[in-house]
Scaffold this motif. Structure first.
Motif, PDB file in Angstrom:
ATOM      1  N   VAL A  21      20.271  44.299  48.150  1.00  0.00           N
ATOM      2  CA  VAL A  21      21.145  44.515  47.727  1.00  0.00           C
ATOM      3  C   VAL A  21      21.539  45.925  47.180  1.00  0.00           C
ATOM      4  O   VAL A  21      21.086  46.569  46.752  1.00  0.00           O
ATOM      5  CB  VAL A  21      21.214  43.539  46.541  1.00  0.00           C
ATOM      6  N   LEU A  22      23.018  46.493  47.234  1.00  0.00           N
ATOM      7  CA  LEU A  22      23.382  48.161  46.938  1.00  0.00           C
ATOM      8  C   LEU A  22      24.096  47.607  45.614  1.00  0.00           C
ATOM      9  O   LEU A  22      24.701  46.334  45.218  1.00  0.00           O
ATOM     10  CB  LEU A  22      24.281  48.567  48.009  1.00  0.00           C
ATOM     11  N   GLU A  23      24.725  48.672  44.716  1.00  0.00           N
ATOM     12  CA  GLU A  23      25.606  48.959  43.606  1.00  0.00           C
ATOM     13  C   GLU A  23      26.925  48.754  44.603  1.00  0.00           C
ATOM     14  O   GLU A  23      26.940  49.817  44.984  1.00  0.00           O
ATOM     15  CB  GLU A  23      25.068  49.658  43.515  1.00  0.00           C
ATOM     16  N   ALA A  24      28.128  48.194  43.875  1.00  0.00           N
ATOM     17  CA  ALA A  24      29.378  48.493  44.466  1.00  0.00           C
ATOM     18  C   ALA A  24      29.749  49.508  43.913  1.00  0.00           C
ATOM     19  O   ALA A  24      29.977  49.540  42.672  1.00  0.00           O
ATOM     20  CB  ALA A  24      29.843  47.387  44.405  1.00  0.00           C
ATOM     21  N   VAL A  25      30.256  50.608  44.867  1.00  0.00           N
ATOM     22  CA  VAL A  25      31.217  50.951  44.738  1.00  0.00           C
ATOM     23  C   VAL A  25      32.012  51.685  44.245  1.00  0.00           C
ATOM     24  O   VAL A  25      33.182  50.866  45.587  1.00  0.00           O
ATOM     25  CB  VAL A  25      30.724  52.768  44.903  1.00  0.00           C
ATOM     26  N   PRO A  26      33.523  51.457  43.089  1.00  0.00           N
ATOM     27  CA  PRO A  26      34.683  51.066  43.906  1.00  0.00           C
ATOM     28  C   PRO A  26      35.642  52.001  44.811  1.00  0.00           C
ATOM     29  O   PRO A  26      35.216  53.114  44.409  1.00  0.00           O
ATOM     30  CB  PRO A  26      34.959  51.523  42.185  1.00  0.00           C
ATOM     31  N   LEU A  27      35.981  51.296  45.554  1.00  0.00           N
ATOM     32  CA  LEU A  27      36.764  51.945  46.070  1.00  0.00           C
ATOM     33  C   LEU A  27      38.321  52.104  46.239  1.00  0.00           C
ATOM     34  O   LEU A  27      39.213  51.753  45.712  1.00  0.00           O
ATOM     35  CB  LEU A  27      36.930  51.112  47.976  1.00  0.00           C
ATOM     36  N   GLN A  28      38.911  53.208  46.771  1.00  0.00           N
ATOM     37  CA  GLN A  28      40.326  53.665  46.604  1.00  0.00           C
ATOM     38  C   GLN A  28      40.978  52.525  47.710  1.00  0.00           C
ATOM     39  O   GLN A  28      41.740  52.369  48.644  1.00  0.00           O
ATOM     40  CB  GLN A  28      40.507  55.521  47.231  1.00  0.00           C
ATOM     41  N   VAL A  29      42.386  51.791  46.775  1.00  0.00           N
ATOM     42  CA  VAL A  29      42.660  50.503  47.031  1.00  0.00           C
ATOM     43  C   VAL A  29      43.821  51.476  46.793  1.00  0.00           C
ATOM     44  O   VAL A  29      44.751  52.006  46.038  1.00  0.00           O
ATOM     45  CB  VAL A  29      42.586  49.221  46.890  1.00  0.00           C
ATOM     46  N   ALA A  30      44.811  50.770  47.148  1.00  0.00           N
ATOM     47  CA  ALA A  30      46.316  50.893  47.337  1.00  0.00           C
ATOM     48  C   ALA A  30      46.988  50.138  46.049  1.00  0.00           C
ATOM     49  O   ALA A  30      46.472  48.802  45.699  1.00  0.00           O
ATOM     50  CB  ALA A  30      47.368  50.829  48.479  1.00  0.00           C
ATOM     51  N   ALA A  31      47.825  50.395  45.332  1.00  0.00           N
ATOM     52  CA  ALA A  31      48.237  49.528  44.351  1.00  0.00           C
ATOM     53  C   ALA A  31      49.241  48.338  44.508  1.00  0.00           C
ATOM     54  O   ALA A  31      49.471  48.602  45.498  1.00  0.00           O
ATOM     55  CB  ALA A  31      49.162  50.694  43.357  1.00  0.00           C
ATOM     56  N   ALA A  32      48.211  47.510  43.709  1.00  0.00           N
ATOM     57  CA  ALA A  32      49.247  46.267  44.370  1.00  0.00           C
ATOM     58  C   ALA A  32      50.305  46.122  43.299  1.00  0.00           C
ATOM     59  O   ALA A  32      50.379  45.908  42.213  1.00  0.00           O
ATOM     60  CB  ALA A  32      47.860  44.966  43.339  1.00  0.00           C
ATOM     61  N   PRO A  33      50.772  44.559  43.863  1.00  0.00           N
ATOM     62  CA  PRO A  33      51.882  44.180  42.960  1.00  0.00           C
ATOM     63  C   PRO A  33      51.589  43.477  41.711  1.00  0.00           C
ATOM     64  O   PRO A  33      50.520  43.200  41.695  1.00  0.00           O
ATOM     65  CB  PRO A  33      52.685  44.058  43.893  1.00  0.00           C
ATOM     66  N   ALA A  34      51.824  43.835  40.613  1.00  0.00           N
ATOM     67  CA  ALA A  34      51.773  43.131  38.887  1.00  0.00           C
ATOM     68  C   ALA A  34      51.944  42.080  39.243  1.00  0.00           C
ATOM     69  O   ALA A  34      50.231  40.989  38.543  1.00  0.00           O
ATOM     70  CB  ALA A  34      53.148  43.145  38.079  1.00  0.00           C
ATOM     71  N   HIS A  35      52.317  40.912  39.903  1.00  0.00           N
ATOM     72  CA  HIS A  35      52.271  40.268  40.041  1.00  0.00           C
ATOM     73  C   HIS A  35      50.331  39.457  41.077  1.00  0.00           C
ATOM     74  O   HIS A  35      50.190  38.329  40.859  1.00  0.00           O
ATOM     75  CB  HIS A  35      53.318  38.895  41.016  1.00  0.00           C
ATOM     76  N   GLY A  36      50.144  40.037  42.043  1.00  0.00           N
ATOM     77  CA  GLY A  36      48.887  39.942  42.989  1.00  0.00           C
ATOM     78  C   GLY A  36      47.731  40.210  42.564  1.00  0.00           C
ATOM     79  O   GLY A  36      47.785  40.875  40.638  1.00  0.00           O
ATOM     80  N   PRO A  37      46.363  39.933  43.029  1.00  0.00           N
ATOM     81  CA  PRO A  37      45.210  41.122  42.628  1.00  0.00           C
ATOM     82  C   PRO A  37      45.324  41.801  42.190  1.00  0.00           C
ATOM     83  O   PRO A  37      45.627  42.794  42.759  1.00  0.00           O
ATOM     84  CB  PRO A  37      44.875  40.336  43.567  1.00  0.00           C
ATOM     85  N   GLN A  38      44.977  42.876  41.225  1.00  0.00           N
ATOM     86  CA  GLN A  38      44.318  44.117  41.169  1.00  0.00           C
ATOM     87  C   GLN A  38      43.370  44.658  42.047  1.00  0.00           C
ATOM     88  O   GLN A  38      42.852  43.959  42.248  1.00  0.00           O
ATOM     89  CB  GLN A  38      44.317  44.575  39.344  1.00  0.00           C
ATOM     90  N   PRO A  39      43.977  46.404  42.420  1.00  0.00           N
ATOM     91  CA  PRO A  39      42.577  46.910  42.647  1.00  0.00           C
ATOM     92  C   PRO A  39      41.560  46.933  41.860  1.00  0.00           C
ATOM     93  O   PRO A  39      41.118  46.658  40.982  1.00  0.00           O
ATOM     94  CB  PRO A  39      42.606  48.115  42.485  1.00  0.00           C
ATOM     95  N   GLY A  40      40.182  46.177  42.786  1.00  0.00           N
ATOM     96  CA  GLY A  40      38.961  46.262  42.716  1.00  0.00           C
ATOM     97  C   GLY A  40      38.493  44.704  42.262  1.00  0.00           C
ATOM     98  O   GLY A  40      37.360  44.371  41.279  1.00  0.00           O
ATOM     99  N   ALA A  41      39.621  44.042  41.764  1.00  0.00           N
ATOM    100  CA  ALA A  41      39.557  42.756  41.490  1.00  0.00           C
ATOM    101  C   ALA A  41      38.255  41.796  42.034  1.00  0.00           C
ATOM    102  O   ALA A  41      37.259  41.389  41.070  1.00  0.00           O
ATOM    103  CB  ALA A  41      40.725  42.113  41.165  1.00  0.00           C
ATOM    104  N   PHE A  42      38.458  42.079  43.445  1.00  0.00           N
ATOM    105  CA  PHE A  42      37.541  40.777  44.311  1.00  0.00           C
ATOM    106  C   PHE A  42      35.734  41.778  44.077  1.00  0.00           C
ATOM    107  O   PHE A  42      35.157  41.672  45.019  1.00  0.00           O
ATOM    108  CB  PHE A  42      37.626  41.229  45.484  1.00  0.00           C
ATOM    109  N   MET A  43      35.702  43.074  43.691  1.00  0.00           N
ATOM    110  CA  MET A  43      34.433  43.660  43.651  1.00  0.00           C
ATOM    111  C   MET A  43      32.364  43.213  43.251  1.00  0.00           C
ATOM    112  O   MET A  43      31.829  43.239  43.656  1.00  0.00           O
ATOM    113  CB  MET A  43      34.529  45.043  42.856  1.00  0.00           C
ATOM    114  N   THR A  44      33.500  42.287  41.885  1.00  0.00           N
ATOM    115  CA  THR A  44      32.196  41.440  41.832  1.00  0.00           C
ATOM    116  C   THR A  44      32.095  40.695  41.703  1.00  0.00           C
ATOM    117  O   THR A  44      31.299  40.277  41.657  1.00  0.00           O
ATOM    118  CB  THR A  44      32.095  41.911  39.719  1.00  0.00           C
ATOM    119  N   SER A  45      32.888  39.741  42.912  1.00  0.00           N
ATOM    120  CA  SER A  45      32.838  38.897  43.687  1.00  0.00           C
ATOM    121  C   SER A  45      31.866  38.697  44.085  1.00  0.00           C
ATOM    122  O   SER A  45      31.168  37.865  45.052  1.00  0.00           O
ATOM    123  CB  SER A  45      33.933  37.874  43.363  1.00  0.00           C
TER     124      SER A  45
END
Length: 173
Positions: A21-45
């Protein structure tokens, strides 16, 4: 058997498979619309696994935890970070929530061990990722294109694949 969530899985795998198991490093993602998932929202799941330990981690889920159904293998192209993230989704045979493990590999040398020899259901998923993204699954028994024709050049789902012009359309005209 009690169902696991992502946190329990990470803790269990860290204990039972040291170094997998590795430590998850946040990645550069495109900005998400205000109503959808936010960048990095799936990182901890999800659980990020070392590519060299992928087969061992998948067999751990199947053989020890009962997650015997590999639903799919998805590929995410992080062009800005120069890597691919492979997302493997597993489900328990008795139902319930699934578990996800991820593997990150560099775009310039996209190789990862194949699950197909130990997990035959991964065959077409790996061939699809090879055909559309150019990811090489080391040890796959028949790694050939599955959608595109053999003479096709490039990998059409990569973010840097040319979106305009097609040398194949009208070539015979």
């Amino acid at each position: 058997m009690p169902r696991l969530d992502a946190t329990d899985l990470r803790e269990r795998m860290a204990r039972d498979l040291p170094g997998a198991v590795l430590e998850a490093v946040p990645l550069q993602v495109a900005a998400a619309p205000a109503h959808g998932p936010q960048p990095g929202a799936f990182m901890t799941s999800d659980t990020l696994v070392a590519p060299s330990r992928l087969v061992e981690a998948a067999c751990y889920l199947r053989d020890l935890l009962g997650y015997a159904y590999l639903s799919d293998i998805a590929v995410v192209d992080y062009l800005a970070d120069d890597l691919f993230e492979l997302v493997y989704r597993f489900y328990h045979v008795e139902g319930g929530e699934g578990l996800t493990i991820k593997v990150r590999i560099p775009r310039d040398h996209p190789e990862v061990p194949s699950l197909t020899p130990a997990w035959p259901g991964a065959n077409f998923h790996e061939r699809e990722a090879f055909d559309l993204y150019g990811i090489v699954f080391v040890g796959h028994p028949f790694l050939r294109r599955i959608y595109m024709w053999d003479e096709f050049e490039g990998f059409p789902m990569r973010k840097d694949f040319p979106k305009q012009g097609d040398k194949y359309i009208g070539a015979d005209e």
